[in-house]
Design a protein around this motif. Structure first.
Motif, PDB file in Angstrom:
ATOM      1  N   VAL A  79       0.838  -1.208   0.000  1.00  0.00           N
ATOM      2  CA  VAL A  79       0.000   0.000   0.000  1.00  0.00           C
ATOM      3  C   VAL A  79       0.869   1.252   0.000  1.00  0.00           C
ATOM      4  O   VAL A  79       0.604   2.213  -0.732  1.00  0.00           O
ATOM      5  N   CYS A  80       1.926   1.255   0.800  1.00  0.00           N
ATOM      6  CA  CYS A  80       2.848   2.406   0.797  1.00  0.00           C
ATOM      7  C   CYS A  80       3.462   2.579  -0.597  1.00  0.00           C
ATOM      8  O   CYS A  80       3.551   3.697  -1.110  1.00  0.00           O
ATOM      9  N   THR A  81       3.879   1.465  -1.208  1.00  0.00           N
ATOM     10  CA  THR A  81       4.601   1.525  -2.476  1.00  0.00           C
ATOM     11  C   THR A  81       3.725   1.999  -3.625  1.00  0.00           C
ATOM     12  O   THR A  81       4.124   2.870  -4.406  1.00  0.00           O
ATOM     13  N   PHE A  82       2.522   1.432  -3.738  1.00  0.00           N
ATOM     14  CA  PHE A  82       1.713   1.665  -4.930  1.00  0.00           C
ATOM     15  C   PHE A  82       0.480   2.542  -4.715  1.00  0.00           C
ATOM     16  O   PHE A  82      -0.209   2.877  -5.678  1.00  0.00           O
ATOM     17  N   VAL A  83       0.187   2.910  -3.469  1.00  0.00           N
ATOM     18  CA  VAL A  83      -0.976   3.756  -3.184  1.00  0.00           C
ATOM     19  C   VAL A  83      -0.555   5.064  -2.521  1.00  0.00           C
ATOM     20  O   VAL A  83      -0.884   6.154  -3.005  1.00  0.00           O
ATOM     21  N   ALA A  84       0.166   4.963  -1.397  1.00  0.00           N
ATOM     22  CA  ALA A  84       0.528   6.172  -0.654  1.00  0.00           C
ATOM     23  C   ALA A  84       1.440   7.089  -1.458  1.00  0.00           C
ATOM     24  O   ALA A  84       1.254   8.317  -1.467  1.00  0.00           O
ATOM     25  N   PHE A  85       2.429   6.522  -2.129  1.00  0.00           N
ATOM     26  CA  PHE A  85       3.338   7.348  -2.935  1.00  0.00           C
ATOM     27  C   PHE A  85       2.597   8.117  -4.031  1.00  0.00           C
ATOM     28  O   PHE A  85       2.763   9.344  -4.154  1.00  0.00           O
ATOM     29  N   PRO A  86       1.762   7.470  -4.870  1.00  0.00           N
ATOM     30  CA  PRO A  86       1.038   8.238  -5.887  1.00  0.00           C
ATOM     31  C   PRO A  86       0.090   9.283  -5.300  1.00  0.00           C
ATOM     32  O   PRO A  86      -0.060  10.378  -5.862  1.00  0.00           O
ATOM     33  N   LEU A  87      -0.556   8.968  -4.168  1.00  0.00           N
ATOM     34  CA  LEU A  87      -1.456   9.947  -3.550  1.00  0.00           C
ATOM     35  C   LEU A  87      -0.671  11.145  -3.017  1.00  0.00           C
ATOM     36  O   LEU A  87      -1.127  12.297  -3.120  1.00  0.00           O
ATOM     37  N   TRP A  88       0.504  10.871  -2.446  1.00  0.00           N
ATOM     38  CA  TRP A  88       1.344  11.964  -1.964  1.00  0.00           C
ATOM     39  C   TRP A  88       1.803  12.842  -3.128  1.00  0.00           C
ATOM     40  O   TRP A  88       1.809  14.065  -3.035  1.00  0.00           O
ATOM     41  N   TRP A  89       2.169  12.195  -4.251  1.00  0.00           N
ATOM     42  CA  TRP A  89       2.532  12.967  -5.443  1.00  0.00           C
ATOM     43  C   TRP A  89       1.363  13.840  -5.896  1.00  0.00           C
ATOM     44  O   TRP A  89       1.553  15.018  -6.234  1.00  0.00           O
ATOM     45  N   ALA A  90       0.159  13.285  -5.926  1.00  0.00           N
ATOM     46  CA  ALA A  90      -1.014  14.050  -6.380  1.00  0.00           C
ATOM     47  C   ALA A  90      -1.246  15.274  -5.503  1.00  0.00           C
ATOM     48  O   ALA A  90      -1.602  16.359  -6.001  1.00  0.00           O
ATOM     49  N   LEU A  91      -1.012  15.117  -4.187  1.00  0.00           N
ATOM     50  CA  LEU A  91      -1.228  16.239  -3.268  1.00  0.00           C
ATOM     51  C   LEU A  91      -0.238  17.359  -3.515  1.00  0.00           C
ATOM     52  O   LEU A  91      -0.618  18.525  -3.695  1.00  0.00           O
ATOM     53  N   TRP A  92       1.065  17.022  -3.549  1.00  0.00           N
ATOM     54  CA  TRP A  92       2.021  18.122  -3.692  1.00  0.00           C
ATOM     55  C   TRP A  92       2.168  18.588  -5.133  1.00  0.00           C
ATOM     56  O   TRP A  92       2.608  19.704  -5.393  1.00  0.00           O
ATOM     57  N   MET A 124       6.361  15.008 -14.075  1.00  0.00           N
ATOM     58  CA  MET A 124       6.025  13.677 -14.568  1.00  0.00           C
ATOM     59  C   MET A 124       7.083  12.648 -14.154  1.00  0.00           C
ATOM     60  O   MET A 124       6.774  11.480 -13.914  1.00  0.00           O
ATOM     61  N   GLY A 125       8.347  13.107 -14.060  1.00  0.00           N
ATOM     62  CA  GLY A 125       9.398  12.222 -13.570  1.00  0.00           C
ATOM     63  C   GLY A 125       9.154  11.800 -12.134  1.00  0.00           C
ATOM     64  O   GLY A 125       9.383  10.643 -11.756  1.00  0.00           O
ATOM     65  N   PHE A 126       8.648  12.727 -11.318  1.00  0.00           N
ATOM     66  CA  PHE A 126       8.320  12.373  -9.935  1.00  0.00           C
ATOM     67  C   PHE A 126       7.112  11.452  -9.871  1.00  0.00           C
ATOM     68  O   PHE A 126       7.027  10.589  -8.989  1.00  0.00           O
ATOM     69  N   PHE A 127       6.183  11.622 -10.806  1.00  0.00           N
ATOM     70  CA  PHE A 127       5.073  10.666 -10.837  1.00  0.00           C
ATOM     71  C   PHE A 127       5.585   9.272 -11.172  1.00  0.00           C
ATOM     72  O   PHE A 127       5.174   8.276 -10.553  1.00  0.00           O
ATOM     73  N   TYR A 128       6.482   9.196 -12.152  1.00  0.00           N
ATOM     74  CA  TYR A 128       7.050   7.893 -12.505  1.00  0.00           C
ATOM     75  C   TYR A 128       7.767   7.279 -11.307  1.00  0.00           C
ATOM     76  O   TYR A 128       7.620   6.080 -11.018  1.00  0.00           O
ATOM     77  N   LEU A 129       8.516   8.084 -10.585  1.00  0.00           N
ATOM     78  CA  LEU A 129       9.160   7.613  -9.358  1.00  0.00           C
ATOM     79  C   LEU A 129       8.123   7.078  -8.378  1.00  0.00           C
ATOM     80  O   LEU A 129       8.309   6.029  -7.756  1.00  0.00           O
ATOM     81  N   ALA A 130       6.992   7.775  -8.243  1.00  0.00           N
ATOM     82  CA  ALA A 130       5.968   7.410  -7.265  1.00  0.00           C
ATOM     83  C   ALA A 130       5.350   6.048  -7.530  1.00  0.00           C
ATOM     84  O   ALA A 130       4.908   5.369  -6.594  1.00  0.00           O
ATOM     85  N   VAL A 131       5.295   5.631  -8.801  1.00  0.00           N
ATOM     86  CA  VAL A 131       4.605   4.377  -9.117  1.00  0.00           C
ATOM     87  C   VAL A 131       5.568   3.210  -9.339  1.00  0.00           C
ATOM     88  O   VAL A 131       5.139   2.126  -9.726  1.00  0.00           O
ATOM     89  N   LEU A 132       6.846   3.414  -9.083  1.00  0.00           N
ATOM     90  CA  LEU A 132       7.816   2.326  -9.227  1.00  0.00           C
ATOM     91  C   LEU A 132       7.719   1.337  -8.069  1.00  0.00           C
ATOM     92  O   LEU A 132       7.315   1.702  -6.957  1.00  0.00           O
ATOM     93  N   PRO A 133       8.114   0.077  -8.291  1.00  0.00           N
ATOM     94  CA  PRO A 133       8.165  -0.887  -7.188  1.00  0.00           C
ATOM     95  C   PRO A 133       9.332  -0.610  -6.254  1.00  0.00           C
ATOM     96  O   PRO A 133      10.212   0.201  -6.550  1.00  0.00           O
TER      97      PRO A 133
END
Length: 323
Positions: free
Chosen positions: A73-86, A100-109
């Motif tokens: 959940v931290c890896t694939f949910v919390a990271f993308p949601l945190w990216w969306a917020l900031w 977009m590079g930070f979004f890509y970082l957010a969804v990596l395993p």
């Protein structure tokens, strides 16, 4: 940081410098044919990762399902949601490609080798770390391109998500599975070469960085972006790493995990994989003039997370053990 980590950093910086000074050497179809070498290197890398995976470790860590759920959940949910917020707050002030590079970082395993190494250093539950990191890698083959296609399609990038998943599965998942199936036959050989596999892992990543930046520099990376790009990337990396370290530790404590489980949650739940991220970026963004910007957050995040997590692991390791 260890000497190995320092040499890895020097290698990545050198790759960027060489790509900047002589982009035709490392670009796709260039004089050195780095793209062909990296394709073979990635196949070998994930073959070795699969061969190094112990089935016994997976069995030992399988019972801690709450911990595994938290990490994923931290890896694939919390990271993308945190990216969306900031992204909502900082989007107008940051380069679109970098965002977009930070979004890509957010969804990596999560990463396998350093997550397990840090957990072992901190005296955490190593078997659970092996399972979580492996599960994250396998899920990332499908989740990462799916999320990238949902957010980045129409934002200057276009993906056939099914075709991309198939290509990523062939490049990463297939050699991983073959390597694991070959473990009973080649296990003795792997044990002999294991001390050198980390160096091979790092060398492949440096070649991927060289190839990515050579393509981007040749297409005008530094002409189109000013010196403030690096400062934005460093600041954004810290805004990613530190809150997620706090978040994963806070959740682990709220769920009353023991300290060994908390260590797994912190180190597996906050890490992002360059070993998976760079090959996937090549398939997702190869040929894009902005690829160098898109992978910049991964490069910085990897180095900063290694430094910060090493300090944290040493603090965990120094804790007193109850009698």
């Amino acid at each position: 940081m260890s000497g190995k980590a320092d040499w890895f950093l020097i290698g990545m910086v050198s790759a960027v410098i060489v790509a900047t000074l002589a982009p035709d050497l490392g670009r796709a179809g260039g004089l050195m044919h780095v793209d062909a070498v990296t394709n073979l290197g990635v196949l070998a890398l994930f073959f070795l990762h699969g061969m190094g995976l112990s089935t016994d470790s997976l069995k030992d860590g399988a019972s801690k399902w709450k911990l595994h759920l938290l990490v994923q959940v931290c890896t694939f949910v919390a990271f993308p949601l945190w990216w969306a917020l900031w992204a909502k707050l900082l989007g107008p002030y940051m380069s679109h490609d970098l965002m977009m590079g930070f979004f890509y970082l957010a969804v990596l395993p999560s990463t396998v080798s350093s997550s397990v190494a840090m957990t072992a250093m901190a005296r955490g539950h190593v078997a659970a770390a092996v399972l979580n990191a492996t599960l994250s890698t396998l899920l990332g083959v499908f989740i990462t391109p799916l999320l990238v296609s949902l957010v980045m399609n129409g934002a200057g990038h276009h993906f056939d998500v099914a075709d991309t998943m198939l290509k990523i599965a062939k490049m990463l998942l297939l050699p991983f599975i073959v390597g694991h199936l070959m473990r009973p036959v080649l296990g003795a050989m792997f044990a002999r070469i294991k001390p050198y596999t980390m160096a091979f892992d790092r060398a492949v990543i440096v070649l991927l960085v060289w190839s990515a930046f050579s393509d981007s520099v040749a297409d005008g990376l530094w002409r189109n972006h000013g010196p403030g790009l690096l400062a934005q990337a460093v600041a954004g990396t810290m805004l990613f790493l530190l809150p997620m370290l706090w978040f994963s530790r806070m959740l682990a404590r709220r769920l009353n995990f023991d300290v060994e489980g908390e260590i797994v949650a912190v180190f597996c739940g906050s890490k992002k994989s360059m070993a998976s991220g760079m090959p996937m970026a090549k398939l997702l963004f190869g040929g894009s003039a902005s690829m160098g910007v898109l992978v910049l957050p991964i490069m910085l995040y990897h180095q900063i997370q290694m430094f910060v997590c090493t300090l944290m692991a040493r603090r965990y390791a120094a804790r007193s053990t109850p009698p």
